[in-house]
Design a protein around this motif. Structure first.
Motif, PDB file in Angstrom:
ATOM      1  N   GLN A 344       1.478  -1.061   0.017  1.00 39.36           N
ATOM      2  CA  GLN A 344      -0.211  -0.023  -0.301  1.00 39.36           C
ATOM      3  C   GLN A 344       1.210   1.227   0.021  1.00 39.36           C
ATOM      4  O   GLN A 344       1.242   1.405   0.210  1.00 39.36           O
ATOM      5  N   GLU A 345       0.422   2.075  -0.412  1.00 35.13           N
ATOM      6  CA  GLU A 345       1.060   3.794  -1.121  1.00 35.13           C
ATOM      7  C   GLU A 345      -0.036   4.616  -0.911  1.00 35.13           C
ATOM      8  O   GLU A 345      -0.858   4.793  -1.960  1.00 35.13           O
ATOM      9  N   ASN A 346      -0.162   5.612   0.405  1.00 39.15           N
ATOM     10  CA  ASN A 346      -1.587   6.346   0.727  1.00 39.15           C
ATOM     11  C   ASN A 346      -2.418   5.081   0.214  1.00 39.15           C
ATOM     12  O   ASN A 346      -2.834   4.546   1.217  1.00 39.15           O
ATOM     13  N   ASN A 347      -2.972   6.241  -0.843  1.00 37.51           N
ATOM     14  CA  ASN A 347      -4.718   5.322  -0.929  1.00 37.51           C
ATOM     15  C   ASN A 347      -4.536   4.693  -1.707  1.00 37.51           C
ATOM     16  O   ASN A 347      -5.961   4.375  -2.499  1.00 37.51           O
ATOM     17  N   ASP A 348      -3.930   4.147  -1.729  1.00 46.21           N
ATOM     18  CA  ASP A 348      -3.358   3.104  -3.548  1.00 46.21           C
ATOM     19  C   ASP A 348      -2.911   1.607  -2.827  1.00 46.21           C
ATOM     20  O   ASP A 348      -2.085   1.838  -2.122  1.00 46.21           O
ATOM     21  N   ILE A 349      -3.767   0.741  -4.003  1.00 45.42           N
ATOM     22  CA  ILE A 349      -2.902  -0.617  -3.040  1.00 45.42           C
ATOM     23  C   ILE A 349      -1.971  -0.893  -5.069  1.00 45.42           C
ATOM     24  O   ILE A 349      -2.644  -1.240  -5.823  1.00 45.42           O
ATOM     25  N   PHE A 350      -1.202  -1.664  -4.618  1.00 48.12           N
ATOM     26  CA  PHE A 350       0.456  -1.994  -5.924  1.00 48.12           C
ATOM     27  C   PHE A 350       0.183  -2.879  -5.883  1.00 48.12           C
ATOM     28  O   PHE A 350       0.485  -3.822  -4.848  1.00 48.12           O
ATOM     29  N   LEU A 351       0.075  -4.059  -7.252  1.00 46.09           N
ATOM     30  CA  LEU A 351       0.196  -4.884  -7.567  1.00 46.09           C
ATOM     31  C   LEU A 351       1.411  -5.711  -8.307  1.00 46.09           C
ATOM     32  O   LEU A 351       1.089  -4.157  -9.907  1.00 46.09           O
ATOM     33  N   THR A 352       2.452  -5.979  -8.057  1.00 49.22           N
ATOM     34  CA  THR A 352       3.537  -6.340  -9.267  1.00 49.22           C
ATOM     35  C   THR A 352       3.229  -7.937  -9.317  1.00 49.22           C
ATOM     36  O   THR A 352       3.480  -8.517  -8.754  1.00 49.22           O
TER      37      THR A 352
END
Length: 423
Positions: A344-352
């Motif tokens: 998670q970064e701020n108000n976003d979920i990151f997926l790679t």
């Protein structure tokens, strides 16, 4: 309309002066201009050989030229997108006229337009023949037809996938029934074997005690036979191995049950309502469903950090992850790695999702999310997978991007927004 326009005959005035041929030519062009300047369709006057004699303003605009002089040195054959179309046109004109022949023409800037082409052959009083040709631009209509055809293919594919999903859900339900009673039977069998094992243990203890005393010959022979048979079948090994075999069977059935549950969740076609979704759980479900595609040549490394729930449709996100994972596996020729990470970064979920496969050619990177684009052999890919993934992520308010190095591998990055009311 196009046909009626082509039916107009041009009047040619007889001239007695030596330059009557030039004056006849002038008369042809003058009549042509008077008849065609205000028509909303393109009109071309050409010689039999293909020399462009005159073009009305609408025709110039359609072809992207400023004046007739710009076309005077270009034969009509050069404007056809397909050179064979000229032969088709001439063959059809053998009947005296052509009506609504669909042709493609090249514009000055290199772009292509579709036209309804109608033509009629005319003769002047000097015995010369000319072609008067009308062009009606149908490029937008053809584009709409192509889009309609593409949409039909996509809808057909979607319907097919939905049918497969329903079928998979039904099969999963049918598999659950025998798995359920086989699991139950194995659990009972495990208890029975435990009881039998205790009985065998008591029998072995009794036999050992009997060997310590003098027995009648017949009874001594029986105990010796029991000892011999126990050695022959390696009783200690069997007792130990039976427990292991039962445990392996129960573990295998539990795995089948989990796969079936994941498959039902994955394929469920009816649920389309937005709900709280655990992205990590979606990844685990998809990995379970795709295990057969991945396990033989890939090692999957997971770095799934705790992330908030998002609002979405889990079945759709499962489809996105499946498309990417299957493509990653297919990009690996022999053996390789797939790495999955969430954070998670701020108000976003990151997926790679990264792979060590063959990578994507630089010229194809910009096309990867285009509908029907595929680098696979004919019959091995619809070219819809990545486009569907892109649209699903867009519908979830997120974004998807791809980076790739030829021969090194590919990384897909997905960003999904966290709902504002999530703590």
């Amino acid at each position: 309309m196009v046909g009626k326009t082509s039916d107009h005959s041009l009047s040619f005035t007889k001239e007695d002066e030596p330059d009557r041929q030039n004056k006849a030519q002038f008369s042809i062009e003058k009549n042509f201009q008077a008849l065609t300047d205000n028509l909303p369709i393109g009109i071309l006057l050409t010689s039999v050989e293909g020399k462009i004699i005159n073009v009305n303003p609408e025709g110039l605009q359609m072809l992207g030229y400023n004046s007739v002089e710009d076309l005077s040195h270009i034969p009509i054959q050069a404007l056809y997108y397909n050179k064979k179309d000229r032969e088709i046109f001439l063959k059809n004109l053998e009947t005296g006229r052509v009506r609504d022949l669909e042709m493609r023409f090249k514009r000055f800037d290199g772009s292509v337009i579709w036209c309804f082409m109608s033509s009629v052959s005319q003769e002047n009083n000097l015995g010369g023949r000319y072609f008067i040709t009308s062009l009606l631009d149908i490029t937008q209509r053809k584009k709409m037809e192509e889009e309609k055809a593409d949409l039909l293919i996509q809808l057909t594919q979607t319907d097919k996938l939905a049918s497969i999903g329903q079928l998979a859900a039904g099969i999963a339900h049918e598999i659950n029934n025998p798995v359920g009673y086989v699991t139950s039977n194995l659990n009972s069998l495990e208890e029975y074997l435990s009881d039998i094992g205790k009985l065998i243990e008591l029998d072995q203890t009794l036999i050992k005690r009997l060997n310590e005393i003098t027995l009648p010959e017949a009874l001594a022979k029986m105990t010796e036979n029991i000892h011999e048979y126990a050695r022959k079948i390696d009783l200690d090994f069997l007792r130990e191995d039976m427990d292991g075999l039962i445990k392996d069977c129960i573990d295998g059935l539990d795995r089948i049950k989990k796969i079936v549950i994941d498959l039902k969740d994955f394929a469920h076609p009816g649920k389309k309502d937005i709900e709280p979704v655990d992205v990590n759980a979606c990844i685990e479900t998809t990995l379970s469903v795709a295990a057969n595609e991945l396990k033989y040549k890939t090692t999957v490394y997971k770095d799934l950090n705790v992330v908030p729930l998002i609002n979405g449709i889990p079945q759709q996100l499962n489809q996105v992850f499946l498309n990417i994972l299957v493509n990653a596996a297919q990009a690996i020729e022999t053996t390789g790695e797939i790495r999955i990470k969430t954070w998670q970064e701020n108000n976003d979920i990151f997926l790679t999702i990264s792979d060590t496969g063959c990578g994507i050619d630089p010229e194809n990177i910009s096309k990867i999310f285009d509908p029907f684009f595929t680098t696979k052999e004919v019959g091995k890919g619809t070219g819809l997978g990545m486009n569907i993934a892109y649209n699903i992520i867009q519908q979830h308010g997120g974004s998807i991007a791809v980076e790739s190095k030829k021969g090194k591998g590919t990384t897909f990055t997905i960003i999904l927004p966290v709902p504002e009311d999530t703590e």
